[in-house]
Scaffold this motif. Structure first.
Motif, short mmCIF file in Angstrom:
data_model
loop_
_atom_site.label_atom_id
_atom_site.label_comp_id
_atom_site.label_asym_id
_atom_site.label_seq_id
_atom_site.Cartn_x
_atom_site.Cartn_y
_atom_site.Cartn_z
N GLY A 97 4.53 -3.72 -19.78
CA GLY A 97 5.24 -2.38 -19.65
C GLY A 97 5.19 -1.79 -18.29
O GLY A 97 5.97 -0.85 -17.97
N ALA A 98 4.80 -2.69 -17.36
CA ALA A 98 4.82 -2.10 -15.97
C ALA A 98 6.22 -2.48 -15.41
O ALA A 98 6.95 -3.12 -15.73
N ASP A 99 6.56 -1.56 -14.57
CA ASP A 99 8.09 -1.62 -13.82
C ASP A 99 8.09 -2.60 -12.71
O ASP A 99 9.09 -2.91 -12.24
N ALA A 100 6.73 -2.66 -12.12
CA ALA A 100 6.76 -3.45 -10.61
C ALA A 100 5.51 -3.99 -10.76
O ALA A 100 4.49 -3.60 -11.42
N TYR A 101 5.35 -5.08 -9.95
CA TYR A 101 4.22 -5.81 -9.87
C TYR A 101 3.88 -6.27 -8.38
O TYR A 101 4.66 -6.96 -7.91
N ILE A 102 2.85 -5.73 -7.71
CA ILE A 102 2.56 -6.18 -6.30
C ILE A 102 1.21 -6.62 -6.22
O ILE A 102 0.26 -6.11 -6.69
N THR A 103 1.15 -7.73 -5.52
CA THR A 103 -0.10 -8.66 -5.32
C THR A 103 -0.89 -8.21 -3.91
O THR A 103 -0.07 -7.84 -3.11
N LYS A 104 -2.31 -8.03 -4.15
CA LYS A 104 -2.99 -8.01 -3.03
C LYS A 104 -3.04 -9.25 -2.41
O LYS A 104 -3.39 -10.38 -3.05
N PRO A 105 -3.35 -9.38 -0.90
CA PRO A 105 -3.17 -8.22 0.03
C PRO A 105 -1.83 -7.83 -0.10
O PRO A 105 -0.65 -8.78 -0.14
N PHE A 106 -1.70 -6.64 0.27
CA PHE A 106 -0.03 -6.07 0.38
C PHE A 106 0.09 -5.16 1.54
O PHE A 106 -0.83 -4.84 2.06
N SER A 107 1.17 -4.77 1.77
CA SER A 107 1.71 -4.24 3.02
C SER A 107 1.98 -2.58 2.50
O SER A 107 2.78 -2.56 1.55
N PRO A 108 1.02 -1.89 3.05
CA PRO A 108 1.52 -0.51 2.71
C PRO A 108 2.82 -0.02 2.55
O PRO A 108 3.26 0.83 1.97
N ARG A 109 3.38 -0.28 3.69
CA ARG A 109 4.90 0.08 4.11
C ARG A 109 5.73 -0.51 2.81
O ARG A 109 6.50 0.31 2.07
N ASP A 110 5.39 -1.86 2.34
CA ASP A 110 6.33 -2.29 1.31
C ASP A 110 5.94 -1.44 -0.02
O ASP A 110 6.82 -1.33 -0.94
N LEU A 111 4.56 -1.11 -0.30
CA LEU A 111 3.97 -0.26 -1.52
C LEU A 111 4.80 0.97 -1.40
O LEU A 111 5.41 1.35 -2.43
N GLY A 112 4.87 1.74 -0.10
CA GLY A 112 5.41 2.86 -0.21
C GLY A 112 7.00 2.65 -0.43
O GLY A 112 7.77 3.46 -1.23
N GLU A 113 7.79 1.67 -0.01
CA GLU A 113 9.22 1.54 -0.31
C GLU A 113 9.39 1.42 -1.69
O GLU A 113 10.25 1.78 -2.09
N ARG A 114 8.34 0.40 -2.41
CA ARG A 114 8.64 0.33 -3.97
C ARG A 114 8.46 1.78 -4.73
O ARG A 114 8.98 1.84 -5.45
N VAL A 115 7.52 2.40 -4.36
CA VAL A 115 7.26 3.75 -4.81
C VAL A 115 8.54 4.60 -4.57
O VAL A 115 8.78 4.98 -5.70
N GLU A 116 9.16 4.72 -3.56
CA GLU A 116 10.14 5.35 -3.26
C GLU A 116 11.38 4.83 -4.09
O GLU A 116 12.00 5.67 -4.57
N SER A 117 11.45 3.68 -4.17
CA SER A 117 12.68 3.01 -5.01
C SER A 117 12.50 3.48 -6.26
O SER A 117 13.43 3.94 -6.94
N LEU A 118 11.33 3.50 -6.98
CA LEU A 118 11.24 3.81 -8.28
C LEU A 118 11.49 5.11 -8.66
O LEU A 118 12.05 5.35 -9.65
N LEU A 119 10.90 6.05 -7.71
CA LEU A 119 10.94 7.34 -8.04
C LEU A 119 12.66 7.70 -8.02
O LEU A 119 13.13 8.54 -8.68
N ALA A 120 13.34 7.22 -6.97
CA ALA A 120 14.72 7.39 -6.87
C ALA A 120 15.48 7.09 -7.92
O ALA A 120 16.38 7.40 -8.48
N SER A 121 14.95 5.92 -8.60
CA SER A 121 15.78 5.30 -9.68
C SER A 121 15.67 6.19 -10.97
O SER A 121 16.59 6.15 -11.96
N ARG A 122 14.60 6.83 -11.17
CA ARG A 122 14.31 7.83 -12.28
C ARG A 122 14.85 9.10 -11.99
O ARG A 122 14.55 9.99 -12.85
N ALA A 123 15.18 9.53 -10.91
CA ALA A 123 15.58 11.06 -10.51
C ALA A 123 17.03 11.14 -11.07
O ALA A 123 17.88 10.49 -11.49
#
Length: 123
Positions: A97-123
């Motif tokens: 049921g996850a909307d996205a899957y990010i593997t470690k090690p991860f880029s904090p910038r990429d995580l931030g972009e994915r968060v913003e994208s998911l939030l925007a798509s639900r707005a």
């Protein structure tokens, strides 16, 4: 600004994720396991959830399933952030049921972009 629940049993990762998301202007509730994440979501429904997969007690996969089974939480976007990078792990995470899957090690910038994208798509 969004309210985000972050669950990871590794304090350093949890603090890094919380710091990155707070610098983007989000309110973050950071907890140490999947059970606490589900409880935090039920106490005050967030806008998004970030879960580690491998945590003691309730795993991230179990937490996603509980979130999807709860009618008041089932709409929440969920990101799994994990060291489990095998193709079968990704499939299991997304099928849980996850909307996205990010593997470690991860880029904090990429995580931030994915968060913003998911939030925007639900707005």
């Amino acid at each position: 600004m969004a309210n985000i629940v972050v669950a990871d049993d590794d304090v350093d990762i949890r603090e890094l994720v919380a710091f990155k998301l707070s610098t983007l202007g989000h309110e973050v509730r950071a907890v140490g396991d999947g059970g606490a994440a589900v409880e935090a979501c039920r106490a005050a429904v967030p806008d998004l959830v970030v879960l580690d997969v491998m945590m003691p007690g309730v795993s991230g996969l179990d937490a996603v399933r509980q979130i999807r089974a709860d009618p008041t939480l089932s709409h929440l976007p969920v990101i799994l952030l994990t060291a489990r990078a095998q193709e079968s792990d990704v499939e299991t995470g997304l099928h849980s049921g996850a909307d996205a899957y990010i593997t470690k090690p991860f880029s904090p910038r990429d995580l931030g972009e994915r968060v913003e994208s998911l939030l925007a798509s639900r707005a």
